[in-house]
Design a protein around this motif. Sequence first.
Motif, mmCIF file in Angstrom:
data_model
loop_
_atom_site.group_PDB
_atom_site.id
_atom_site.type_symbol
_atom_site.label_atom_id
_atom_site.label_comp_id
_atom_site.label_asym_id
_atom_site.label_seq_id
_atom_site.Cartn_x
_atom_site.Cartn_y
_atom_site.Cartn_z
ATOM 1 N N VAL A 40 -15.368 -23.516 29.478
ATOM 2 C CA VAL A 40 -16.749 -23.068 29.689
ATOM 3 C C VAL A 40 -17.362 -22.785 28.324
ATOM 4 N N TRP A 41 -18.701 -22.763 28.254
ATOM 5 C CA TRP A 41 -19.375 -22.432 27.002
ATOM 6 C C TRP A 41 -19.365 -20.927 26.824
ATOM 7 N N ILE A 42 -18.922 -20.478 25.658
ATOM 8 C CA ILE A 42 -18.805 -19.056 25.347
ATOM 9 C C ILE A 42 -19.507 -18.797 24.022
ATOM 10 N N PRO A 43 -20.531 -17.947 24.031
ATOM 11 C CA PRO A 43 -21.213 -17.636 22.768
ATOM 12 C C PRO A 43 -20.265 -16.942 21.788
ATOM 13 N N LYS A 44 -20.347 -17.313 20.538
ATOM 14 C CA LYS A 44 -19.487 -16.683 19.529
ATOM 15 C C LYS A 44 -19.775 -15.191 19.402
ATOM 16 N N SER A 45 -20.972 -14.774 19.764
ATOM 17 C CA SER A 45 -21.342 -13.362 19.643
ATOM 18 C C SER A 45 -20.575 -12.456 20.604
ATOM 19 N N VAL A 46 -19.916 -13.016 21.618
ATOM 20 C CA VAL A 46 -19.146 -12.190 22.558
ATOM 21 C C VAL A 46 -17.642 -12.227 22.263
ATOM 22 N N VAL A 47 -17.254 -12.904 21.186
ATOM 23 C CA VAL A 47 -15.838 -13.053 20.831
ATOM 24 C C VAL A 47 -15.520 -12.195 19.610
ATOM 25 N N GLU A 48 -14.465 -11.384 19.713
ATOM 26 C CA GLU A 48 -13.999 -10.594 18.569
ATOM 27 C C GLU A 48 -13.179 -11.544 17.700
ATOM 28 N N PRO A 49 -13.595 -11.801 16.463
ATOM 29 C CA PRO A 49 -12.973 -12.858 15.647
ATOM 30 C C PRO A 49 -11.477 -12.699 15.385
ATOM 31 N N LYS A 50 -10.995 -11.491 15.216
ATOM 32 C CA LYS A 50 -9.575 -11.303 14.878
ATOM 33 C C LYS A 50 -8.658 -11.483 16.073
ATOM 34 N N THR A 51 -9.030 -10.919 17.225
ATOM 35 C CA THR A 51 -8.152 -10.971 18.402
ATOM 36 C C THR A 51 -8.547 -12.053 19.389
ATOM 37 N N MET A 52 -9.770 -12.583 19.242
ATOM 38 C CA MET A 52 -10.340 -13.586 20.150
ATOM 39 C C MET A 52 -10.557 -13.035 21.561
ATOM 40 N N LYS A 53 -10.648 -11.702 21.674
ATOM 41 C CA LYS A 53 -10.944 -11.079 22.971
ATOM 42 C C LYS A 53 -12.441 -11.171 23.230
ATOM 43 N N LEU A 54 -12.788 -11.197 24.531
ATOM 44 C CA LEU A 54 -14.178 -11.357 24.931
ATOM 45 C C LEU A 54 -14.764 -10.034 25.407
ATOM 46 N N LYS A 55 -16.053 -9.851 25.176
ATOM 47 C CA LYS A 55 -16.727 -8.619 25.584
ATOM 48 C C LYS A 55 -16.706 -8.473 27.107
ATOM 49 N N LYS A 56 -16.563 -7.230 27.550
ATOM 50 C CA LYS A 56 -16.456 -6.940 28.984
ATOM 51 C C LYS A 56 -17.671 -7.409 29.765
ATOM 52 N N TRP A 57 -18.882 -7.182 29.246
ATOM 53 C CA TRP A 57 -20.076 -7.557 30.001
ATOM 54 C C TRP A 57 -20.126 -9.058 30.234
ATOM 55 N N PHE A 58 -19.634 -9.854 29.266
ATOM 56 C CA PHE A 58 -19.631 -11.303 29.421
ATOM 57 C C PHE A 58 -18.647 -11.723 30.514
ATOM 58 N N ILE A 59 -17.469 -11.116 30.521
ATOM 59 C CA ILE A 59 -16.462 -11.417 31.550
ATOM 60 C C ILE A 59 -16.991 -11.057 32.932
ATOM 61 N N MET A 66 -13.248 -2.180 15.388
ATOM 62 C CA MET A 66 -13.469 -2.742 16.716
ATOM 63 C C MET A 66 -13.347 -1.637 17.749
ATOM 64 N N ASP A 67 -14.320 -1.531 18.625
ATOM 65 C CA ASP A 67 -14.283 -0.555 19.701
ATOM 66 C C ASP A 67 -13.693 -1.231 20.933
ATOM 67 N N SER A 68 -12.515 -0.784 21.349
ATOM 68 C CA SER A 68 -11.821 -1.430 22.464
ATOM 69 C C SER A 68 -12.563 -1.265 23.781
ATOM 70 N N ASN A 69 -13.523 -0.334 23.854
ATOM 71 C CA ASN A 69 -14.291 -0.167 25.085
ATOM 72 C C ASN A 69 -15.235 -1.331 25.334
ATOM 73 N N PHE A 70 -15.556 -2.084 24.307
ATOM 74 C CA PHE A 70 -16.475 -3.208 24.441
ATOM 75 C C PHE A 70 -15.771 -4.503 24.827
ATOM 76 N N TYR A 71 -14.477 -4.596 24.552
ATOM 77 C CA TYR A 71 -13.762 -5.852 24.747
ATOM 78 C C TYR A 71 -12.804 -5.781 25.931
ATOM 79 N N SER A 72 -12.713 -6.877 26.662
ATOM 80 C CA SER A 72 -11.830 -6.984 27.817
ATOM 81 C C SER A 72 -10.421 -7.369 27.356
#
Length: 75
Positions: free
Chosen positions: A34-53, A1-7
């Motif tokens: 709110v509706w959140i696409p699964k593609s923006v969620v990191e499955p292990k930590t459940m963190k969301l991608k920065k661009w989505f936030i 997981m690249d932490s630069n991608f996740y908020s």
Amino acid sequence: MDSNFYSDFQLGMIQTETEKAYFASIFKLTDDPVWIPKSVVEPKTMKLKKWFINQLQHELKTIKQTTLADYFLTK
């Protein structure tokens, strides 16, 4: 997981789950789900991608400003 991608924001309580999305709140961001696409969620930590936030915060800000303007225009 690249932490630069996740908020630092994580998925809250999931109300509903479909094949491609969650209907859930986001800790420290939304009170209502709110509706959140699964593609923006990191499955292990459940963190969301920065661009989505960033996009969601912009949409929430725009909606609140529009609603506030509408309120004052009707008074």
